[in-house]
Design a protein around this motif. Structure first.
Motif, PDB file in Angstrom:
ATOM      1  N   GLU A 203      15.587  -8.356 -10.987  1.00  0.00           N
ATOM      2  CA  GLU A 203      15.082  -6.985 -11.051  1.00  0.00           C
ATOM      3  C   GLU A 203      13.559  -6.940 -11.014  1.00  0.00           C
ATOM      4  O   GLU A 203      12.957  -6.110 -10.336  1.00  0.00           O
ATOM      5  N   LYS A 204      12.899  -7.855 -11.727  1.00  0.00           N
ATOM      6  CA  LYS A 204      11.446  -7.825 -11.825  1.00  0.00           C
ATOM      7  C   LYS A 204      10.769  -9.001 -11.112  1.00  0.00           C
ATOM      8  O   LYS A 204       9.568  -8.964 -10.898  1.00  0.00           O
ATOM      9  N   ASP A 205      11.524 -10.019 -10.766  1.00  0.00           N
ATOM     10  CA  ASP A 205      10.914 -11.221 -10.215  1.00  0.00           C
ATOM     11  C   ASP A 205      11.950 -11.966  -9.392  1.00  0.00           C
ATOM     12  O   ASP A 205      13.108 -11.558  -9.304  1.00  0.00           O
ATOM     13  N   THR A 206      11.551 -13.073  -8.803  1.00  0.00           N
ATOM     14  CA  THR A 206      12.457 -13.959  -8.070  1.00  0.00           C
ATOM     15  C   THR A 206      12.626 -15.254  -8.837  1.00  0.00           C
ATOM     16  O   THR A 206      11.646 -15.841  -9.297  1.00  0.00           O
ATOM     17  N   LEU A 207      13.863 -15.683  -8.977  1.00  0.00           N
ATOM     18  CA  LEU A 207      14.158 -16.956  -9.633  1.00  0.00           C
ATOM     19  C   LEU A 207      14.356 -18.000  -8.543  1.00  0.00           C
ATOM     20  O   LEU A 207      15.282 -17.933  -7.745  1.00  0.00           O
ATOM     21  N   TRP A 208      13.458 -18.992  -8.501  1.00  0.00           N
ATOM     22  CA  TRP A 208      13.544 -20.065  -7.506  1.00  0.00           C
ATOM     23  C   TRP A 208      14.274 -21.251  -8.130  1.00  0.00           C
ATOM     24  O   TRP A 208      13.954 -21.671  -9.252  1.00  0.00           O
TER      25      TRP A 208
END
Length: 635
Positions: free
Chosen positions: A378-383
């Protein structure tokens, strides 16, 4: 009369030789031997595209080896695999007088596997031709031809491909049917491409001559950015029946989607297991992290490179059953598990590695060597680095961070940026207490917190080395002249910004030095700069600093009784575009507190800025070498 007749041919020969030498000097004013270990006398590469699915490369070279530092160029390496076949390899060597030394026979060419230790399935091999000689200079000629049906890759021509090498002449030619489109990118050339059409073929030719050896400079950009180079790439291509277009990143991503289609199916039992693992997870990010943890605990990385398998992942069911896979397969498997719990994710093609040159964003093509997974939140990208059994979820670090990646969405490819780690995230924060005796020896308790990129070396040692080897590594990397490790401990805290906490108990020898009644103390215990790069006159290249970090040291000394302060260095405070440096030294009776903060910035600067950077660095060296002076009280 006979003597005059005999001398005339000699005189004529000398005159002709002198004129020839003079003419050669005029056409080749550069001394190609100066600073060189190797001279490429003549080199020709011809890449002949037959169709969107096949091509032939013919390579010829004549090389003079001037000394033993150039001996590696007397070996020719011709790689091949399932999609690339070697038609022939030829070679001949000559001594300094041009007398033939050896002609290669087929039995002289060694054929070996080129797979790595972590490869389970791979068809990479290499033919090696060796024409080494022990008397210098000598000359080698090599020629080979290969055919390929792997049309993802068109050649990159880089005639000046290492330091201490000069080039007399090198020519690169691409022939391609008129119905196909060649894309190319030129850099640092003497002259642009020459183009013509002949018998239904488009012919592109590049040429360079009289290239002096490349001279490196400290903190310069990557060499590949600075030397003559031509990169070529297809527009329409085909590999083992999979046709695609590479003119845009969107199109290339669509081809990757073809390779991945239908390979994300999991067994029903595994779907049930995954659902149970995330049943009580409260957020999508928590679900993703649990699935990533499951991946790390139940799979391992094995390289699998067979034909199209270099780009197409094994099915998710294969990884689920075998417990291993390469980067593509493990990424695909993780994506499949996330999909079962309603979380979208995307393959991200990336050029991985420490200090690798960035991809050319405006030149779409196969510039990648690795695949990771991008999980939008929702707020960021998880790599997610799916090949690692230890990495923190969300951390890309020096291996895949701070670069462009090709996100493979359902619509196609899209360039995105991976996280960049700043000077406030790559930190080393150290506190130390040191108790000194009257001989200048002491004991120290040191605690250091490493975060971001700064934690990676310690993390790797923790995960890959035995306690004995960890101790050896500490002895090698602790920057104190004379010490013994009494105890040590590491603690890893995972997270998007992981950290390692290190605790040391040390015994120190002569951390302070004695001279008569005086004791000299250099307060910087463990983080001292004692050298800088060499000065460069008439610098040619930009100054590039690729990373940023902040180091803070707070060291407290307890001085032995009976000593009083005689001299304290002046505090320092330098602020430049390259970074900031600050030291504060306080003395309160027998207690000395030393604080040092160094922040280095990353960036690219004009060549003339190098002198200012050296001045900043020299100021750091000078400050780190300063000493306090104490005098022993005489009763």
């Amino acid at each position: 009369m006979k003597q005059k007749t005999t001398l005339l041919p000699l005189i004529l020969w000398l005159a002709i030789s002198s004129l020839a030498a003079f003419a050669a000097k005029q056409t080749n004013p550069i001394d190609l031997k100066k600073g060189a270990n190797v001279i490429i006398n003549k080199e020709e590469t011809v890449f002949a595209v037959a169709s969107r699915g096949s091509a032939t490369t013919t390579f010829k070279t004549r090389i003079t080896i001037l000394n033993e530092n150039g001996l590696h160029r007397a070996k020719l390496y011709v790689p091949y695999d399932k999609l690339t076949k070697v038609v022939y390899v030829k070679g001949t060597s000559y001594d300094t007088y041009g007398v033939k030394l050896k002609t290669l026979k087929n039995s002289d060419i060694v054929d070996v596997s080129a797979i790595t230790d972590n490869s389970l399935f791979a068809d990479n091999r290499v033919k090696i031709a060796n024409l080494s000689h022990t008397m210098y200079p000598f000359t080698v000629e090599f020629e080979y031809q290969v055919t390929t049906t792997n049309m993802l890759f068109y050649p990159t021509w880089a005639p000046l491909d290492e330091e201490s090498l000069s080039v007399e002449k090198s020519v690169f030619t691409v022939t391609i049917p008129a119905g196909l489109k060649l894309r190319y990118r030129e850099a640092n050339l003497q002259q642009p491409v020459a183009m013509r059409t002949e018998a239904g073929q488009q012919i592109f030719t590049w040429e360079v001559s009289n290239l002096a050896p490349f001279k490196s400079e400290p903190y310069m950009p990557p060499m590949a950015e600075l030397v003559p180079m031509v990169r070529t790439a297809p527009t329409d291509f085909e590999v083992e029946g999979y046709a695609g277009n590479m003119e845009t990143w969107l199109n290339y991503g669509q081809w990757i989607n073809k390779l991945n289609a239908g390979r994300d199916v999991l067994p029903e039992a595994t779907k049930t297991k995954i659902a149970a693992i995330v049943a009580d997870a409260k957020t999508p990010e928590e679900k993703a992290k649990r699935i990533y943890n499951y991946l790390q605990n139940n799979t391992r990385y094995i390289s699998i490179q067979l034909g199209i398998g270099g780009w197409q992942p094994f099915e998710a069911s294969f990884v689920d059953g075998k417990g291993y896979g390469d980067c593509k397969a493990l990424t695909n498997y993780t994506q499949a598990m996330l999909k079962t719990v309603g979380i979208d994710s995307y393959h991200a093609l990336i050029r991985a590695g420490d200090d690798v040159a960035p991809i050319l964003s405006d030149f779409p093509g196969q510039q990648f060597n690795h695949v990771i997974l991008s999980v939008p939140m929702e707020k960021d990208t998880l790599w997610l680095e799916c090949t690692s059994q230890h990495e923190s979820a969300g951390y890309t670090g020096s291996f895949t961070g701070n670069r462009k990646a090709l996100l493979v969405t359902p619509e196609g490819g899209k360039l995105v940026s991976t996280p960049t780690y700043t000077a406030t995230e790559n930190t080393q924060y150290r506190t130390a207490t040191v108790k000194l005796d009257e001989k200048g020896n002491g004991t120290a308790n040191v605690q250091t917190r490493y975060t971001g990129l700064s934690h990676e070396d310690h993390r790797d040692v923790m995960q890959n080395a035995s306690p004995e080897n960890q101790r050896k590594w500490l002895y090698k990397n602790i920057d104190i002249p004379a010490f013994e490790i009494q105890n040590f401990a590491f603690e890893l805290k995972k997270g998007k910004l992981p950290e390692v906490n290190e605790k040391l108990e040390l015994s120190l020898r002569q951390v302070a030095t004695l001279s008569g009644k005086r004791m000299f103390l250099a307060p910087n215990l463990m983080n001292k700069w004692d050298s800088t790069p060499n000065a460069v006159e008439n610098r040619k290249w930009d100054v590039m600093r690729a990373s940023a970090y902040t180091n803070t040291d707070i060291v407290t000394y307890e001085m032995p009784a009976g000593y009083t302060l005689e001299y304290k260095p002046t505090d320092t405070n330098y602020k430049t575009e390259f970074g900031t440096f600050k030291t504060i030294t306080k003395v309160d009776g027998q207690k000395v507190t030393y604080e040092r903060t160094l922040q280095m910035n990353k960036g690219r600067f004009k060549p003339e800025a190098y002198a200012q950077m050296l001045e900043f660095m020299n100021n750091i060296v000078k400050a780190d070498g300063q000493q306090l002076v104490f005098v022993k009280n005489v009763q």
